[in-house]
Motif scaffolding. Structure first.
Motif, short mmCIF file in Angstrom:
data_model
loop_
_atom_site.label_atom_id
_atom_site.label_comp_id
_atom_site.label_asym_id
_atom_site.label_seq_id
_atom_site.Cartn_x
_atom_site.Cartn_y
_atom_site.Cartn_z
N LYS A 1 4.54 8.91 -1.38
CA LYS A 1 5.75 8.22 -1.78
C LYS A 1 6.44 7.57 -0.58
CE LYS A 1 6.03 9.26 -6.26
NZ LYS A 1 4.59 9.36 -6.57
N PHE A 2 6.11 8.05 0.61
CA PHE A 2 6.71 7.53 1.84
C PHE A 2 5.58 7.09 2.79
CE2 PHE A 2 9.96 10.29 0.22
CZ PHE A 2 11.18 9.88 0.75
N LEU A 3 5.89 6.05 3.56
CA LEU A 3 4.98 5.64 4.62
C LEU A 3 5.61 6.06 5.96
CD1 LEU A 3 2.45 3.98 5.57
CD2 LEU A 3 4.01 2.04 5.81
N ARG A 4 4.85 6.79 6.76
CA ARG A 4 5.36 7.15 8.08
C ARG A 4 4.66 6.26 9.12
NH1 ARG A 4 4.26 11.57 11.65
NH2 ARG A 4 4.06 9.70 12.91
N GLY A 5 5.32 6.05 10.25
CA GLY A 5 4.73 5.23 11.29
C GLY A 5 5.72 5.13 12.44
N GLY A 6 5.25 5.30 13.66
CA GLY A 6 6.14 5.31 14.81
C GLY A 6 6.23 3.93 15.45
N ALA A 7 7.44 3.52 15.77
CA ALA A 7 7.64 2.26 16.48
C ALA A 7 7.92 2.52 17.96
CB ALA A 7 8.81 1.49 15.86
N PHE A 8 8.58 3.63 18.23
CA PHE A 8 8.84 4.06 19.60
C PHE A 8 8.05 5.35 19.81
CE2 PHE A 8 12.69 2.14 17.80
CZ PHE A 8 12.79 1.01 18.60
N LYS A 9 7.21 5.39 20.82
CA LYS A 9 6.35 6.56 20.97
C LYS A 9 6.64 7.35 22.22
CE LYS A 9 4.13 7.72 18.53
NZ LYS A 9 4.60 8.52 17.38
N PRO A 10 7.26 8.50 22.08
CA PRO A 10 7.47 9.36 23.25
C PRO A 10 6.14 10.01 23.61
CG PRO A 10 8.21 10.46 21.25
CD PRO A 10 7.67 9.13 20.83
N ARG A 11 5.61 9.74 24.77
CA ARG A 11 4.31 10.31 25.14
C ARG A 11 4.45 11.15 26.39
NH1 ARG A 11 0.43 7.20 23.03
NH2 ARG A 11 -0.90 8.99 23.32
N SER A 12 3.66 12.21 26.49
CA SER A 12 3.81 13.09 27.64
C SER A 12 3.27 12.48 28.94
CB SER A 12 3.18 14.46 27.35
OG SER A 12 1.85 14.30 26.92
N SER A 13 2.45 11.46 28.85
CA SER A 13 2.00 10.80 30.08
C SER A 13 2.65 9.42 30.22
CB SER A 13 0.48 10.62 30.05
OG SER A 13 0.08 9.70 31.06
N PRO A 14 3.11 9.10 31.42
CA PRO A 14 3.74 7.79 31.63
C PRO A 14 2.74 6.65 31.55
CG PRO A 14 3.53 8.95 33.72
CD PRO A 14 3.11 9.91 32.65
N TYR A 15 1.46 6.98 31.49
CA TYR A 15 0.45 5.96 31.52
C TYR A 15 -0.10 5.64 30.12
CZ TYR A 15 0.83 7.59 36.32
OH TYR A 15 1.32 7.97 37.54
N LEU B 1 8.74 4.23 0.54
CA LEU B 1 9.90 4.42 1.39
C LEU B 1 9.43 4.57 2.83
CD1 LEU B 1 11.58 6.89 -1.06
CD2 LEU B 1 12.60 4.70 -0.36
N ILE B 2 10.26 4.17 3.78
CA ILE B 2 9.84 4.15 5.19
C ILE B 2 10.56 5.23 5.98
CG2 ILE B 2 9.86 2.77 7.33
CD1 ILE B 2 7.93 1.74 5.18
N GLU C 1 -0.55 12.68 8.91
CA GLU C 1 -1.02 11.48 9.59
C GLU C 1 -2.35 11.01 9.00
OE1 GLU C 1 1.36 11.73 13.81
OE2 GLU C 1 -0.79 12.17 13.84
N VAL C 2 -2.35 9.75 8.56
CA VAL C 2 -3.54 9.12 7.97
C VAL C 2 -3.68 7.74 8.61
CG1 VAL C 2 -4.64 8.36 5.82
CG2 VAL C 2 -3.02 10.28 5.77
N HIS C 3 -4.88 7.35 8.95
CA HIS C 3 -5.12 6.07 9.64
C HIS C 3 -6.40 5.47 9.06
CE1 HIS C 3 -6.20 3.31 12.94
NE2 HIS C 3 -4.99 3.49 13.45
N PRO C 4 -6.46 4.15 8.92
CA PRO C 4 -7.69 3.55 8.38
C PRO C 4 -8.93 3.95 9.19
CG PRO C 4 -5.93 1.92 8.44
CD PRO C 4 -5.40 3.15 9.12
N ASN C 5 -8.78 4.12 10.50
CA ASN C 5 -9.90 4.56 11.33
C ASN C 5 -9.38 5.41 12.48
OD1 ASN C 5 -12.13 4.99 12.81
ND2 ASN C 5 -12.69 2.84 13.09
#
Lengths: 339, 339, 339, 339
Positions: D124-138, D161-162, D299-303
């Motif tokens: 019923k909802f689509l999840r997806g991150g636009a800002f990604k906090p990552r543990s590595s600066p790289y 819903l988003i 989390e689901v992704h086409p590939n």
């Protein structure tokens, strides 16, 4: 084993590490990169301590590749183990089996009542402790031999299989005629002498995960029993210790599918000890079955408020009855059934 | 015990809880606030499970007030216990005592060499295992009785007191003539049958904290021994299991001052097992003394690289020598000395 | 990276894994043993997730060899970093520096009194919070800008350097003129946006370990700041969350020597937050120095019983005075001194 | 609050503690037993630190009785909260809702494909991150505003819903037009400034439990949002940090029924982050629903093999399809359904 040498490692240090690897029986393949040298030890010595290499001069990191257990692993036996009992009950087969009953055997009336109740709801095993390890020296310590005799009597009368905890080597012979399954409790998961002796008997054994034991350590403890020739080993998750205090322990439900992947042994769940609160036992029992458990251990008592031990985590018979109905609805979602 | 009833609790539920508290021997004082009723159980029954009350209908929270141990607590014995040995050595006195030696007794030459080395650096006790509980069934399992005899011989020759681990009840009598201190390992901290038996002997015992044991549980295990009449109990922190993996365990240095406050028993630290890496043993040994430890257990071997067990966490004799010098500088800061 | 393929891996699966490794820039060396194939990826891509390989078909285990941080590692900079201040104070040098003061700036009188007291006892930095992150929305939230001004004023008057916590990006510019050191608290250790911005300023920064952060994660967070060009980073252990509840957190003293080995950055200890109980702060402060800490953060308040926050873990000035004397006795044992 | 005085407490100490309790607004009831004095503070000040009392002279133990949160508790609002959306979807109602989609928005094609797939399976909802906090600066850091616009576009096109993560205060206004639910990640669970600001907006918010946060702390963080007047708060278990390393975190399934008891807020589970391994996501998703979760984040992704982030824990679309079918079989066992 893989040993990654530090960037600053000298040739002498590298040679020393290689010689120690060869001493253990590894064939060593050396890869010299621009940054660092990596040594791959190929072969199957399983008795070594990777920590010994970590602290050698010039070593950046040492990693064990092969798992430290063999007989407990799926690599060794790809198909799942099914533990079969004389009356046709199987653990690890199509059916999810439920082992239920009071924490302690308290009296003839109590255990006969409990047995009738759990059987009516669909349990296949009756659980009940005769020797009670308690954290306080001032608590009830169990009925001992008399309790074992009551268990056998009620088992024969009802057709329920009997599971009870063995706490030390001297109890093995004593318990042998009275129980169908030895249970090894969380506190004894690394009592290696006891495990070794249990490996010598020919009776199914259920081994519980210690509250601070990793999954790998649980499998290594199972290895002790299997190495003695006793192959009818069942494993059980019953909660690990974490920082959360609302529940007595944190029941690691993920250990169930993880162990089903790593090992061929049947894997059960014990929600009573896993959470330690009666009202949270049914949801965790349902979760365990939904996650793929081969069975459950559940504490049920005719009157938990009067139980001499573990009353707070013990179900009333009617709660157990309702739970079993819910479990029967869930089992088909994982291709299982409950009798 | 304090029981806070929920806002929604009925009078019937309150009465039921009060009656159960009185059954246990509590005098119950009831405080009826505008929001909720609080029941204070005054008195000293120590055998009850506060969880039983938490799950009763109408209860919001139940809290044990009195500690579940007595003999181990400072309230019972305000002055600190000093464990005294025939040769004048005292644990819990002015001096910080060091117990050092190899993980396992491996040979006559090894143990005599180790003893001479640790004695020269100032150790008062020689440690060494004769029975080795190992997590893999394929590892070295100890020299057994022969090892005990070697320990006694080298103890008599050097004047070092002998400490060695007892792993099960059947070993108590066997070890009795050979050792000066029984050590109970972390894995046996809640082996209550063993604790009870050790309570019956009259020989000093060092009890190690389990890797998942709270401080309260450690004191409750000590209570088992004290309750039998064996008052010469020493405690030891040797690392708890946490999420950090760089060190084998996380040595809880704060347990040292905490236990010195809660209990009158001597409290030692074991940095070798606490961190599991040789290079981190000296800083943690210094930290333990700075935090107020009454003594240390440290693994030292003539050649750790060739040790049959625990080599990675074992000091070379020259590292131990240097460490002892550092400890001698730190001890005065906490009003102690090292011989 | 090392990837150990499962015994049952097909050639196709092996080829797929190799191609993915090469995509990342690894040179792949293949070792085909009798039991399994091991792939050693040599090279230095640091941006990859070893978990991606663990779940690929046919993979038994995947292990990252090179550490995921670079600038924070000793391999990159073997000599220790010394953070130097205009008044000659150095962190990471010969002297163990002490940063002391109240949890929160509460008033002009309070902060001037505290500053005079901690300076008299030998502190080189004054700590004090202007913005207070509190776990309850109903608690005191800090004096804000007014507090910062008071800190600067008292710093200038006494010569004490000022350290205060920055909680979000918008505060950086605001705080810039008032503080000598930015403190990043445990809860913000993985606030990567904040870390990145701090990397852009040129002011020394003290980064505290999160209560659930591994040592590697702390170093990776430091990397964020270093990568921006801000090299004056100091690290601080302040307790991790474990199952033990007697202390607020478990202060991981071993993190101090471990980080001194892995990284060139100065490493401090904060016993006030580490244990959360006033009476245990002095022993843990002594332990931190004995274990090799470059400095300490300690909460001191003219009257902790009246402190608006963290009173329970705050020392009375006379306790701090006594502690500093003890620390002066310990420092020489680790080749250090305290001014 | 209950304060149990030590046996040795003086009358002066007792009086001091009583006066401090009264300062906070408690009515104090004193119970003088034969062994010790117990002080019961009745009343409802919620802003105090029980630790302050624990360290007072003469105090043996201090216990908070009333919970430190109010608005988040079931006592305050016995019936469960249902969060309602314009299109008729409800969270906390009869239906178990599923929020699915990739970790990061990567491209128009990727997010449209993912949306179609998860919708077809029943999300019923689509999840997806636009800002990604990552543990590595790289690592990849997200598409930002462009990603938000794509989310809104695909949401409008599909009727999904988003939900997307807000990482700092400055993003709230930016994200407001594009998302239907703000997600607050585990690392920000105690970013109190962010929580306070979210309390001021009128948009449903999903708050994830931090990896080291107790259940009580999660509810206290929810309290921050509720206290601002934003009542549409949903909670989510996504794994806590323990000593077990096979899974990335240990998903605390028991937190689901516990929170359903303590709070009226909807409670979801995130098995993807909970275990961090794709093959273990379906069993844990099933367990969460069986334990009573109001919804799931998956989390689901086409590939997944080509995902820029979190690929290892992301399901293939066909795995998600199969999982949804299993969940539909389980939901009726807990009186729920899945659309």
């Amino acid at each position: 084993m893989i040993v990654a040498m530090a960037q600053t490692a000298t040739e002498e240090e590298i040679q020393y590490v290689m010689s120690r690897m060869m001493d253990l029986g590894f064939n060593v393949h050396r890869t010299t990169g621009t940054v660092q040298t990596v040594l791959a030890g190929v072969g199957t010595p399983i008795v070594f301590d990777v920590k010994d290499f970590e602290v050698m001069k010039g070593v950046a990191e040492a990693v064990r590749i092969t798992s430290p257990y063999k007989l407990a692993g799926r690599m060794w036996k790809p198909e799942g183990t099914v533990v079969r009992f004389a009356n046709g009950v199987e653990v690890g087969g199509k059916e999810v089996v439920v082992m239920a009953g009071p924490c302690s055997v308290e009296s003839r009336e109590q255990i006969f009542t409990a047995a009738a109740q759990v059987k009516a709801s669909g349990a296949k095993f009756l659980r009940g402790g005769a020797f009670k390890p308690r954290s306080s020296p001032y608590s009830f310590q169990g009925m001992g031999l008399e309790g074992l005799k009551l268990l056998r009597e009620v088992g024969d009368a009802t057709g329920l299989l009997i599971i009870s905890e063995v706490m030390e080597i001297s109890q093995i012979e004593l318990m042998m005629p009275y129980v169908d399954v030895f249970q090894i409790g969380a506190r004894n998961m690394q009592n290696f002498n006891l495990l070794r002796e249990i490996g010598q008997v020919r009776k199914p054994t259920l081994l519980k995960r210690g509250i601070a034991a990793t999954i790998e350590e649980l499998l290594l403890s199972a290895e002790y029993i299997l190495a003695g020739g006793n192959y009818d080993v069942m494993l059980c998750e019953r909660g690990i210790r974490t920082f959360e205090t609302y529940t007595r322990n944190t029941m690691d439900i993920s250990a169930i599918p993880v162990i089903k992947t790593l090992s061929h042994l049947p894997m059960l769940g014990d929600p009573s000890h896993g959470v330690g609160r009666r009202d949270k036992v049914p949801p965790m029992a349902r979760a365990a079955v939904a996650a793929g458990a081969d069975g459950l251990l559940i504490e049920v008592h005719p009157n938990p408020d009067k139980a001499v031990s573990d009353g707070a985590q013990t179900l009333f018979p009617e709660q157990f009855e309702k739970l079993m109905e819910e479990l029967r609805m869930i089992a088909p979602a994982v291709g299982r059934k409950i009798g």
